[in-house]
Design a protein around this motif. Sequence first.
Motif, PDB file in Angstrom:
ATOM      1  N   SER A   1       0.838  -1.198   0.000  1.00 32.36           N
ATOM      2  CA  SER A   1       0.000   0.000   0.000  1.00 32.36           C
ATOM      3  C   SER A   1       0.870   1.245   0.000  1.00 32.36           C
ATOM      4  N   GLN A   2       0.221   2.379  -0.176  1.00 29.37           N
ATOM      5  CA  GLN A   2       0.862   3.684   0.003  1.00 29.37           C
ATOM      6  C   GLN A   2       0.119   4.384   1.137  1.00 29.37           C
ATOM      7  N   ILE A   3       0.853   4.817   2.147  1.00 32.97           N
ATOM      8  CA  ILE A   3       0.217   5.418   3.312  1.00 32.97           C
ATOM      9  C   ILE A   3       0.784   6.811   3.534  1.00 32.97           C
ATOM     10  N   ASP A   4      -0.102   7.793   3.549  1.00 32.41           N
ATOM     11  CA  ASP A   4       0.280   9.197   3.643  1.00 32.41           C
ATOM     12  C   ASP A   4       0.175   9.648   5.100  1.00 32.41           C
ATOM     13  N   ILE A   5       1.320   9.732   5.785  1.00 35.16           N
ATOM     14  CA  ILE A   5       1.292  10.111   7.202  1.00 35.16           C
ATOM     15  C   ILE A   5       0.954  11.595   7.377  1.00 35.16           C
ATOM     16  N   GLY A   6       1.152  12.396   6.347  1.00 37.66           N
ATOM     17  CA  GLY A   6       0.729  13.797   6.401  1.00 37.66           C
ATOM     18  C   GLY A   6      -0.784  13.898   6.446  1.00 37.66           C
ATOM     19  N   MET A   7      -1.438  13.094   5.613  1.00 36.55           N
ATOM     20  CA  MET A   7      -2.897  13.083   5.606  1.00 36.55           C
ATOM     21  C   MET A   7      -3.446  12.456   6.875  1.00 36.55           C
ATOM     22  N   LEU A   8      -2.752  11.437   7.402  1.00 39.04           N
ATOM     23  CA  LEU A   8      -3.186  10.851   8.671  1.00 39.04           C
ATOM     24  C   LEU A   8      -3.182  11.908   9.772  1.00 39.04           C
ATOM     25  N   ALA A   9      -2.096  12.682   9.838  1.00 41.13           N
ATOM     26  CA  ALA A   9      -1.996  13.722  10.870  1.00 41.13           C
ATOM     27  C   ALA A   9      -3.064  14.793  10.683  1.00 41.13           C
ATOM     28  N   ALA A  10      -3.313  15.195   9.428  1.00 44.29           N
ATOM     29  CA  ALA A  10      -4.288  16.248   9.147  1.00 44.29           C
ATOM     30  C   ALA A  10      -5.711  15.793   9.469  1.00 44.29           C
ATOM     31  N   THR A  11      -6.055  14.582   9.066  1.00 47.83           N
ATOM     32  CA  THR A  11      -7.418  14.096   9.318  1.00 47.83           C
ATOM     33  C   THR A  11      -7.634  13.780  10.802  1.00 47.83           C
ATOM     34  N   TYR A  12      -6.571  13.353  11.481  1.00 52.20           N
ATOM     35  CA  TYR A  12      -6.683  13.089  12.920  1.00 52.20           C
ATOM     36  C   TYR A  12      -6.946  14.388  13.677  1.00 52.20           C
ATOM     37  N   ARG A  13      -6.269  15.450  13.236  1.00 48.95           N
ATOM     38  CA  ARG A  13      -6.433  16.755  13.868  1.00 48.95           C
ATOM     39  C   ARG A  13      -7.880  17.253  13.773  1.00 48.95           C
ATOM     40  N   ALA A  14      -8.530  16.885  12.645  1.00 49.47           N
ATOM     41  CA  ALA A  14      -9.906  17.334  12.408  1.00 49.47           C
ATOM     42  C   ALA A  14     -10.946  16.374  12.993  1.00 49.47           C
ATOM     43  N   ASP A  15     -10.490  15.226  13.454  1.00 47.64           N
ATOM     44  CA  ASP A  15     -11.407  14.208  13.980  1.00 47.64           C
ATOM     45  C   ASP A  15     -11.721  14.522  15.445  1.00 47.64           C
ATOM     46  N   GLY A  16     -12.996  14.522  15.777  1.00 47.12           N
ATOM     47  CA  GLY A  16     -13.361  14.920  17.134  1.00 47.12           C
ATOM     48  C   GLY A  16     -13.846  13.791  18.020  1.00 47.12           C
ATOM     49  N   ARG A  17     -13.501  12.559  17.681  1.00 40.70           N
ATOM     50  CA  ARG A  17     -14.053  11.426  18.429  1.00 40.70           C
ATOM     51  C   ARG A  17     -13.220  11.018  19.631  1.00 40.70           C
ATOM     52  N   GLY A  18     -12.054  11.628  19.801  1.00 38.27           N
ATOM     53  CA  GLY A  18     -11.232  11.319  20.961  1.00 38.27           C
ATOM     54  C   GLY A  18     -10.483  10.002  20.875  1.00 38.27           C
ATOM     55  N   LEU A  19     -10.283   9.491  19.640  1.00 32.50           N
ATOM     56  CA  LEU A  19      -9.544   8.244  19.467  1.00 32.50           C
ATOM     57  C   LEU A  19      -8.061   8.460  19.724  1.00 32.50           C
ATOM     58  N   SER A  20      -7.377   7.413  20.140  1.00 36.38           N
ATOM     59  CA  SER A  20      -5.923   7.486  20.250  1.00 36.38           C
ATOM     60  C   SER A  20      -5.322   7.446  18.847  1.00 36.38           C
ATOM     61  N   VAL A  21      -4.051   7.841  18.723  1.00 37.02           N
ATOM     62  CA  VAL A  21      -3.367   7.784  17.429  1.00 37.02           C
ATOM     63  C   VAL A  21      -3.402   6.366  16.883  1.00 37.02           C
ATOM     64  N   GLU A  22      -3.167   5.394  17.750  1.00 38.91           N
ATOM     65  CA  GLU A  22      -3.137   3.990  17.323  1.00 38.91           C
ATOM     66  C   GLU A  22      -4.513   3.544  16.813  1.00 38.91           C
ATOM     67  N   GLU A  23      -5.575   3.924  17.535  1.00 38.99           N
ATOM     68  CA  GLU A  23      -6.922   3.537  17.115  1.00 38.99           C
ATOM     69  C   GLU A  23      -7.298   4.205  15.791  1.00 38.99           C
ATOM     70  N   PHE A  24      -6.983   5.497  15.681  1.00 40.54           N
ATOM     71  CA  PHE A  24      -7.326   6.236  14.467  1.00 40.54           C
ATOM     72  C   PHE A  24      -6.571   5.674  13.268  1.00 40.54           C
ATOM     73  N   THR A  25      -5.273   5.402  13.439  1.00 42.53           N
ATOM     74  CA  THR A  25      -4.457   4.881  12.344  1.00 42.53           C
ATOM     75  C   THR A  25      -4.967   3.521  11.879  1.00 42.53           C
ATOM     76  N   ALA A  26      -5.266   2.639  12.819  1.00 38.90           N
ATOM     77  CA  ALA A  26      -5.771   1.307  12.465  1.00 38.90           C
ATOM     78  C   ALA A  26      -7.058   1.404  11.662  1.00 38.90           C
ATOM     79  N   GLU A  27      -7.916   2.349  12.038  1.00 39.15           N
ATOM     80  CA  GLU A  27      -9.183   2.541  11.320  1.00 39.15           C
ATOM     81  C   GLU A  27      -8.941   3.116   9.929  1.00 39.15           C
ATOM     82  N   ALA A  28      -8.049   4.113   9.840  1.00 38.51           N
ATOM     83  CA  ALA A  28      -7.818   4.814   8.564  1.00 38.51           C
ATOM     84  C   ALA A  28      -7.169   3.923   7.516  1.00 38.51           C
ATOM     85  N   VAL A  29      -6.359   2.945   7.932  1.00 43.30           N
ATOM     86  CA  VAL A  29      -5.655   2.079   6.974  1.00 43.30           C
ATOM     87  C   VAL A  29      -6.200   0.659   7.014  1.00 43.30           C
TER      88      VAL A  29
END
Length: 481
Positions: free
Chosen positions: A86-114
């Motif tokens: 795969s190709q994984i964009d950590i810049g987009m992960l950081a940007a979308t995490y910043r805008a996400d308001g669900r209170g997920l941990s980085v690990e939880e958010f990353t697992a969901e996003a990929v």
Amino acid sequence: MTVNDDSFTNWMHREEIAESMIPIIGKLHREQDVNVLLHSRSLVNKSVVSILKTHRFARQIAGEELSVTETMPFLRALTTLDLGPSQIDIGMLAATYRADGRGLSVEEFTAEAVAGATGDNKIERRASRDVVLYGFGRIGRLIARLLIEKAGSGNGLRLRAIVVRRGSGQDIVKRASLLRRDSIHGQFQGTITVDEANNKIIANGNEIQMIYSDDPREVDYTAYGIKDAILIDNTGRWRDREGLSNHLRPGIAKVVLTAPGKGDVPNIVHGVNHDTVKPDERILSCASCTTNAIVPPLKAMADEYGVLRGHVETVHSYTNDQNLLDNYHGSDRRGRSAALNMVITETGAASAVAKALPELKAPITGSSIRVPVPDVSIAILSLRLERETTREEVLDYLRNVSLASPLKRQIDFISAPDAVSSDFIGSRHASIVDAGATKVDGDNAILYLWYDNEFGYSCQVIRVVQHVSGVEYPTFPAPAV
């Protein structure tokens, strides 16, 4: 401690983090076929300073600098997952995490996003697909560099052979030297040795067979162990189906042309119409560098504003088709010295739009001027839109397209006030929107689009080859449609 000391300490801290990123990025690439990106820019095989500069460049498009302290947690989170190719964009992960308001941990958010690249969803690593280069000029050598660079994990595309006419003297030594050093694009990143006895170039461990032939119909590629290969014709000698069919020899499955195709040969611009390529299509074209530069932003503008008509004027760097000094040439004006003159010439890019973007019914005209620079061109795209808009709205829209749309690998965006052509040497995008030069007046918009007509175009060719060979891996987080 002074302010300057604070700045230097901060720099050293970020250097340390970037340094620790390199082995993680390399291991993901080699062992799991994962290409780590930052806003569509690959971080594989990059130096510490290059990683930091790529993070800093984010301010040009996202409006603020992205720090390695923000992206490193996402990179670490990736190492805990069972990732497939795969190709994984950590810049987009950081940007979308910043805008996400669900209170997920980085690990939880990353697992969901990929999630699409893990577990039962992940695709299998495929065996390498053989590639043959027919011709070894400006585009051929850059494509060779890209293929060698992307060999990484041993999967994906594998450059097996280069076909050329035999020159005099130390032919293979001279060709290897041209691959090793380039006056525009710099030194080859790695090592190159020559096996003259067996007519082979060994680049970063990749053995590349040099095949000498004057006629494509005479080559049996299976004699060199090549099978089911994609042949990239970068000579431009044949442009129709009949001529390109001569390449369909034993060992060759498909032919890709690095020039506009004629007749019924499909002209493909990756990001725009690559998904229209039929699985059984054996011959296709990647159109021209200028077509690749104008069609993605033209599609973006048509999708949002509608386009009634347009004109493209390209100010294009000179090419090997022109004369260094005044001499005979079969075309008008191109016989005059390329290094001393601006040369008015024709461009087929405007007419090629209809092939790559048939749903656009607006008439597009075009013309071109060759100028005394060796690389990087600019297309000035003047559009009559279906509705009125403002400069701010257009720039916000195109900035977002470059960040989060399916065209983000084709369209880049820059707001630097002092940008000039040489700044874009080595750009991997098909075109770069110059925000400062953009003009909008009601329903009229003029876009200034820089493009590295050599390297950026070569990257587009590679993307098409990856797609038709089945080794184009999905990108996460998925771009917005």
